[in-house]
Design a protein around this motif. Structure first.
Motif, PDB file in Angstrom:
ATOM      1  N   LYS A 269     -13.873 -18.824  13.698  1.00  0.00           N
ATOM      2  CA  LYS A 269     -13.544 -18.305  12.372  1.00  0.00           C
ATOM      3  C   LYS A 269     -12.705 -17.046  12.536  1.00  0.00           C
ATOM      4  N   PHE A 270     -11.463 -17.126  12.093  1.00  0.00           N
ATOM      5  CA  PHE A 270     -10.544 -16.007  12.216  1.00  0.00           C
ATOM      6  C   PHE A 270     -10.491 -15.237  10.900  1.00  0.00           C
ATOM      7  N   VAL A 271     -10.397 -13.915  11.027  1.00  0.00           N
ATOM      8  CA  VAL A 271     -10.411 -13.064   9.844  1.00  0.00           C
ATOM      9  C   VAL A 271      -9.365 -11.965   9.985  1.00  0.00           C
ATOM     10  N   SER A 272      -9.042 -11.357   8.865  1.00  0.00           N
ATOM     11  CA  SER A 272      -8.282 -10.106   8.885  1.00  0.00           C
ATOM     12  C   SER A 272      -9.083  -9.084   8.099  1.00  0.00           C
ATOM     13  N   LEU A 273      -9.083  -7.848   8.584  1.00  0.00           N
ATOM     14  CA  LEU A 273      -9.843  -6.773   7.953  1.00  0.00           C
ATOM     15  C   LEU A 273      -8.875  -5.710   7.458  1.00  0.00           C
ATOM     16  N   SER A 274      -8.987  -5.374   6.197  1.00  0.00           N
ATOM     17  CA  SER A 274      -8.152  -4.318   5.626  1.00  0.00           C
ATOM     18  C   SER A 274      -9.061  -3.175   5.192  1.00  0.00           C
ATOM     19  N   MET A 275      -8.885  -2.016   5.821  1.00  0.00           N
ATOM     20  CA  MET A 275      -9.772  -0.886   5.560  1.00  0.00           C
ATOM     21  C   MET A 275      -9.258   0.025   4.450  1.00  0.00           C
ATOM     22  N   ASP A 276      -8.000  -0.135   4.079  1.00  0.00           N
ATOM     23  CA  ASP A 276      -7.390   0.802   3.137  1.00  0.00           C
ATOM     24  C   ASP A 276      -6.575   0.064   2.082  1.00  0.00           C
ATOM     25  N   ASP A 277      -6.284   0.770   1.013  1.00  0.00           N
ATOM     26  CA  ASP A 277      -5.420   0.258  -0.043  1.00  0.00           C
ATOM     27  C   ASP A 277      -4.023   0.829   0.188  1.00  0.00           C
ATOM     28  N   PRO A 278      -3.043  -0.012   0.549  1.00  0.00           N
ATOM     29  CA  PRO A 278      -1.706   0.512   0.865  1.00  0.00           C
ATOM     30  C   PRO A 278      -1.008   1.178  -0.313  1.00  0.00           C
ATOM     31  N   SER A 279      -1.519   0.962  -1.526  1.00  0.00           N
ATOM     32  CA  SER A 279      -0.934   1.665  -2.670  1.00  0.00           C
ATOM     33  C   SER A 279      -1.448   3.101  -2.757  1.00  0.00           C
ATOM     34  N   ILE A 280      -2.488   3.411  -1.966  1.00  0.00           N
ATOM     35  CA  ILE A 280      -3.060   4.760  -1.949  1.00  0.00           C
ATOM     36  C   ILE A 280      -2.825   5.437  -0.601  1.00  0.00           C
ATOM     37  N   THR A 281      -3.143   4.719   0.475  1.00  0.00           N
ATOM     38  CA  THR A 281      -3.035   5.269   1.827  1.00  0.00           C
ATOM     39  C   THR A 281      -1.615   5.092   2.364  1.00  0.00           C
ATOM     40  N   PRO A 282      -1.033   6.127   2.981  1.00  0.00           N
ATOM     41  CA  PRO A 282       0.292   5.960   3.602  1.00  0.00           C
ATOM     42  C   PRO A 282       0.278   4.793   4.583  1.00  0.00           C
ATOM     43  N   ILE A 283       1.352   4.007   4.591  1.00  0.00           N
ATOM     44  CA  ILE A 283       1.408   2.796   5.400  1.00  0.00           C
ATOM     45  C   ILE A 283       1.101   3.080   6.868  1.00  0.00           C
ATOM     46  N   ASP A 284       1.596   4.211   7.393  1.00  0.00           N
ATOM     47  CA  ASP A 284       1.392   4.491   8.818  1.00  0.00           C
ATOM     48  C   ASP A 284      -0.052   4.845   9.145  1.00  0.00           C
ATOM     49  N   LYS A 285      -0.885   5.051   8.116  1.00  0.00           N
ATOM     50  CA  LYS A 285      -2.297   5.355   8.350  1.00  0.00           C
ATOM     51  C   LYS A 285      -3.219   4.223   7.898  1.00  0.00           C
ATOM     52  N   CYS A 286      -2.651   3.158   7.337  1.00  0.00           N
ATOM     53  CA  CYS A 286      -3.467   2.017   6.926  1.00  0.00           C
ATOM     54  C   CYS A 286      -4.056   1.333   8.153  1.00  0.00           C
ATOM     55  N   ARG A 287      -5.336   0.999   8.065  1.00  0.00           N
ATOM     56  CA  ARG A 287      -6.027   0.338   9.171  1.00  0.00           C
ATOM     57  C   ARG A 287      -6.162  -1.148   8.851  1.00  0.00           C
ATOM     58  N   PHE A 288      -5.488  -1.969   9.650  1.00  0.00           N
ATOM     59  CA  PHE A 288      -5.484  -3.414   9.428  1.00  0.00           C
ATOM     60  C   PHE A 288      -5.742  -4.104  10.757  1.00  0.00           C
ATOM     61  N   TYR A 289      -6.676  -5.055  10.765  1.00  0.00           N
ATOM     62  CA  TYR A 289      -7.076  -5.713  12.002  1.00  0.00           C
ATOM     63  C   TYR A 289      -7.053  -7.231  11.825  1.00  0.00           C
ATOM     64  N   LEU A 290      -6.748  -7.928  12.904  1.00  0.00           N
ATOM     65  CA  LEU A 290      -6.959  -9.369  12.978  1.00  0.00           C
ATOM     66  C   LEU A 290      -8.111  -9.598  13.943  1.00  0.00           C
ATOM     67  N   GLY A 291      -8.947 -10.596  13.651  1.00  0.00           N
ATOM     68  CA  GLY A 291     -10.102 -10.775  14.516  1.00  0.00           C
ATOM     69  C   GLY A 291     -10.688 -12.169  14.466  1.00  0.00           C
ATOM     70  N   VAL A 292     -11.680 -12.374  15.316  1.00  0.00           N
ATOM     71  CA  VAL A 292     -12.424 -13.627  15.349  1.00  0.00           C
ATOM     72  C   VAL A 292     -13.910 -13.273  15.335  1.00  0.00           C
ATOM     73  N   ILE A 293     -14.681 -13.991  14.528  1.00  0.00           N
ATOM     74  CA  ILE A 293     -16.114 -13.721  14.405  1.00  0.00           C
ATOM     75  C   ILE A 293     -16.828 -14.165  15.677  1.00  0.00           C
ATOM     76  N   ILE A 294     -17.726 -13.313  16.174  1.00  0.00           N
ATOM     77  CA  ILE A 294     -18.502 -13.650  17.365  1.00  0.00           C
ATOM     78  C   ILE A 294     -19.978 -13.673  17.006  1.00  0.00           C
ATOM     79  N   ASP A 295     -20.786 -14.155  17.925  1.00  0.00           N
ATOM     80  CA  ASP A 295     -22.217 -14.325  17.683  1.00  0.00           C
ATOM     81  C   ASP A 295     -22.890 -12.965  17.507  1.00  0.00           C
TER      82      ASP A 295
END
Length: 376
Positions: A269-295
């Motif tokens: 199961k692959f996911v993406s995680l977005s920690m910030d709202d790019p309309s509020i947080t400057p793009i260079d500080k937005c935290r965005f991750y791609l990942g896979v769920i593990i046990d």
């Protein structure tokens, strides 16, 4: 000494072949004896002579390629020497230790970032956080700055004010209500800090950015469900998504990671995680991750493993091309939330990809969007 000798040994710092035939070319240990691991350029009295990044170490030798060739009895061009050292140095003790330490530090700071997200408006001074991290106060501040790119105080203050900005545009809370929720002493201290950070007052910000929606809009019905915490092996994307090749390499790495851990590849199961709202947080500080769920049962403390918080989520299903997701998000935030009995709990959200783009038509791609919610 010929560098191609079968029994060659290299300085565990700079990668030079060690000259055991000339004692003065060997480094010295803390007791004054000659080192059998380091050359005299790198170690003196048991201490490294210079503390520089590996890339700089390589650049020094490239600058003095002729001296390297003379010392090692080789005839490398600068290009050849760079290739050789790029392959050799990561395998040497000094740099392996640095990498291990760096990975440990990165994981400690990642754990602190998760802790901050979950306790954003609690008392969060550097002393408390350094204790949680297991690092000394000085070391914690230095490592956090290196990993996060800003000092701990600025980081916490920015996240708090960005969350307040999120509340201003996603709720009808008064400033008094927001100050109470966010543990500001008064609405005046909140307003002052907000204006200093964003350059506008809270009322101006709300008026400018609060979503407007039309009475005529699409009907979407999410599933409201509580989920358990999930462990995710993830890679921070940052602005790599702008580079198609680098973005693909991240997906390849995740796929390989999943295959190594799970023989039933169809269950990944692959996911993406977005920690910030790019309309509020400057793009260079937005935290965005791609990942896979593990046990969840795995005791996995390696760098890159994060925990997705459990709790109540609104789960929206999008069917279609990924390029249309941004419009779907606008529908969620501008149409569904204002009329629902829920509001977003934070700026965090994640997407779960239910099928694979490599084997699925774009029009049939299924993406489940998870947004943590609380009742209004």
């Amino acid at each position: 000494m010929i560098e191609s000798d079968i029994n060659k040994r290299y300085c565990q710092s700079c990668g030079m072949p060690l000259r055991f035939d000339v004692e003065k070319y060997l480094g010295t240990n803390s007791d004054g004896s000659r080192s059998d691991e380091y050359c005299y350029y790198c170690l003196k009295d048991g201490k490294y002579i210079v503390d520089i990044p590996m890339s700089e170490m390589i650049n020094i030798w490239i600058k003095y390629t002729d001296k390297y060739n003379e010392y090692a009895d080789t005839a490398y061009s600068p290009k050849e020497l760079r290739r050789i050292l790029n392959e050799r140095l990561p395998k040497l003790n000094r740099w392996k230790q640095k990498l291990e330490t760096s990975n440990i530090h990165h994981q400690k700071i990642q754990d602190i970032v998760v802790y901050i997200n979950n306790h954003l408006f609690d008392s969060l001074d550097a002393d408390i956080l350094s204790t949680i991290s297991g690092l000394s106060k000085y070391h914690f501040r230095r490592v956090f700055q290196t990993v996060a790119g800003e000092n701990i105080g600025s980081y916490i203050q920015r996240l708090r004010l960005e969350h307040i900005a999120h509340l201003l545009v996603s709720t009808d809370f008064t400033l008094n209500q927001i100050s109470e929720q966010t543990n500001y002493q008064t609405k005046f201290s909140l307003a002052k800090a907000f204006k200093k950070h964003f350059g506008v007052s809270t009322s101006q910000y709300r008026e400018k950015y609060k979503p407007m929606y039309d009475e005529q809009h699409a009907v979407i019905t999410p599933e409201i469900r509580s989920i358990l915490p999930m462990k995710v092996f993830c890679i921070e994307v940052g602005e790599k998504y702008k580079d198609e090749l680098r973005y693909k390499l991240i997906w390849d790495r995740l796929t390989n990671y999943a295959r190594q851990r799970n023989e039933e590849k169809s269950n990944d199961k692959f996911v993406s995680l977005s920690m910030d709202d790019p309309s509020i947080t400057p793009i260079d500080k937005c935290r965005f991750y791609l990942g896979v769920i593990i046990d969840n049962k795995e005791n996995d403390s390696q760098p890159g493993v994060m925990e997705v918080p459990g709790g109540r989520y609104a789960i929206f299903r999008h069917i279609g091309d990924y390029s249309l997701l941004h419009k779907f998000y606008r529908t969620i935030y501008e149409e569904w939330f204002p009329e629902s009995k829920y509001r977003p709990q934070s700026t965090f959200s994640f997407e779960m990809y239910m099928n694979r783009p490599a084997s699925t038509l774009k029009t049939e791609l299924i993406t489940d969007i998870y947004i943590p919610v609380i009742k209004k």
